[in-house]
Design an enzyme around this catalytic site. Sequence first.
Site, PDB file in Angstrom:
ATOM      1  N   GLU A   9       0.810  -1.226   0.000  1.00  0.00           N
ATOM      2  CA  GLU A   9       0.000   0.000   0.000  1.00  0.00           C
ATOM      3  C   GLU A   9       0.843   1.277   0.000  1.00  0.00           C
ATOM      4  O   GLU A   9       0.761   2.099   0.911  1.00  0.00           O
ATOM      5  CB  GLU A   9      -0.952   0.002   1.197  1.00  0.00           C
ATOM      6  N   GLU A  39      -5.164  -8.703   0.794  1.00  0.00           N
ATOM      7  CA  GLU A  39      -5.868  -8.417   2.050  1.00  0.00           C
ATOM      8  C   GLU A  39      -7.344  -8.214   1.764  1.00  0.00           C
ATOM      9  O   GLU A  39      -7.707  -7.582   0.770  1.00  0.00           O
ATOM     10  CB  GLU A  39      -5.351  -7.131   2.722  1.00  0.00           C
TER      11      GLU A  39
HETATM   12  C1  BG6 Z   1      -4.256  -2.176   5.268  1.00  0.00           C
HETATM   13  C2  BG6 Z   1      -2.892  -2.477   5.798  1.00  0.00           C
HETATM   14  O1  BG6 Z   1      -4.326  -0.810   5.076  1.00  0.00           O
HETATM   15  O2  BG6 Z   1      -5.362  -2.415   6.033  1.00  0.00           O
HETATM   16  C3  BG6 Z   1      -2.879  -3.248   7.106  1.00  0.00           C
HETATM   17  O3  BG6 Z   1      -2.072  -3.088   4.857  1.00  0.00           O
HETATM   18  C4  BG6 Z   1      -4.002  -2.728   7.980  1.00  0.00           C
HETATM   19  O4  BG6 Z   1      -1.617  -3.147   7.678  1.00  0.00           O
HETATM   20  C5  BG6 Z   1      -5.310  -3.075   7.287  1.00  0.00           C
HETATM   21  O5  BG6 Z   1      -3.989  -3.182   9.286  1.00  0.00           O
HETATM   22  C6  BG6 Z   1      -6.539  -2.679   8.065  1.00  0.00           C
HETATM   23  O6  BG6 Z   1      -6.502  -1.334   8.375  1.00  0.00           O
HETATM   24  P1  BG6 Z   1      -6.770  -0.834   9.846  1.00  0.00           P
HETATM   25  O7  BG6 Z   1      -6.549   0.627   9.808  1.00  0.00           O
HETATM   26  O8  BG6 Z   1      -8.156  -1.200  10.164  1.00  0.00           O
HETATM   27  O9  BG6 Z   1      -5.789  -1.573  10.692  1.00  0.00           O
END
Ligand code: BG6
Length: 487
Positions: A170, A382
Amino acid sequence: MEEMNVTGFPKNFLWGSASAAYQIEGGWREDGKGITNWDNFVRIPGKTYKATTGDVAVDHYHRYKEDIALMAEMGLKTYRFSVSWARIYPSGRGEVNKAGLSFYHNIIDECLKYNIEPMVTIFHWDLPQALADTYGGWESPEIIEDYVTYAKTLFAEFKDKVKYWITLNEQNIFTSLGWLTAQHPPGKFDDQKTFYQVNHHAFMAHAKAVLAYRQMGGTGEIGASFAYVPSYSLDCRPENAMSKCDYDDLKNFWWMDVYAYGRYPRAAMAYLKKKGWAPQLQPEDETVLRQAAQQVTFMGVNYYQSCVCEYNTMDGATPYGTMNTTGVKGSAEELGIPGIYKNPANPYLLTTDWDWSIDPTGLRYCCREITSRYGLPVIISENGLGAFDHKEEDNSIHDSYRISYLEKHLKELGKAIEEGCDVLAYCTWSFTDLLSWLNGYQKRYGFVYVDREEEEGGTLNRYKKDSFYWYQKVIATDGALLFDEGI
Ligand code: BG6
């Protein structure tokens, strides 16, 4: 398109789950690890929810065997994790820390022992602080060589064991939050010119690492993971449709076009030139970017939500609105760029407690867009639901909302595959609960509950949630469970 008759997923599909070093490892000063930008940033008052840190995180550094055994019990086919640069090069460059390499050898060997394909992210936001102190980290072109040296060290060390490499996680998020909204290190505000220059350095680091991997004989899959928030025009008013077009160029294609084509989108570049924010390129940069794009073999997508685009007046929404980091629904403000677009709520979608829209169709949209625009295979690196979970007295965790979220997203992914998208892997975020950078430990994503609160001191014991058993069955049936209620 008309409903497809989806019955399952490809036989060799990589059912996975993901994590990142800073969010799970802990052991922040162990075995020679250097201090990172995040180790320092979390200590600035007010930067993280209840001042949470990753000092201990969920102690994966000491419990990786237990965690990977749980992955094996679940039947995971791939595990995506990141390497902490400062464990390998405590000062970012110079001498290699052998203990750091050993730790990741152990992780990888443990995965391979259970036939879990390791998927390695080279950079997931934790930068050796020494590089920030010496030359401003990503702000200097010096970072390109240091990043490539670090990446080459990993390639040389693990190339025979690791077939999937993600160069950067990201890039769009760590640079936006780092240089535009001051929510990530280095905590700069509205520094547009630096923001685009930083991104150019990151693109060059990514590109040169991709080329180095091939030059070293790497034959595996390599690409970057992009936080893709696909957009819908609010309605068919041409100015709103145009705001979507601008949003896509500035917020999505600016990154994905460089990874896939090795060039910046024209309209966005013209806009940046007018503003005086365009990055400065060295004479050979365009060639390097283009050559690397030809060696990239997938587009990594981190998908959580979609957005709506509407024309924004000059005195309208800005990128600096409050973000919901508390889990108090409705506390996030509308964001946008004056004169270009704003992102109002989508009335057709529900939202999470952190105000992220829940849109399974958006995942399919991402796959379709990438397939038709770039013709690249996709790795969903993800996808998941951050939620408050409750552990019952008997240690069970009934996260039916997470099962429902993942089930709907996977059904849409199945349709995307049926429609011709080449999807190699699906990694949920995350396997165990972990530190959510700005939202503390209360925003939980895992299949495995970890007993800890914002404060240090929980037992850190692991407990399987209902979603653990559900994903185990999805994997065991190659996804058929999703489409056949009878199984
Ligand atoms: C992504 C990242 O932005 O989303 C992760 O790669 C992150 O590291 C995940 O934890 C979820 O976002 P958040 O802000 O809910 O932890």
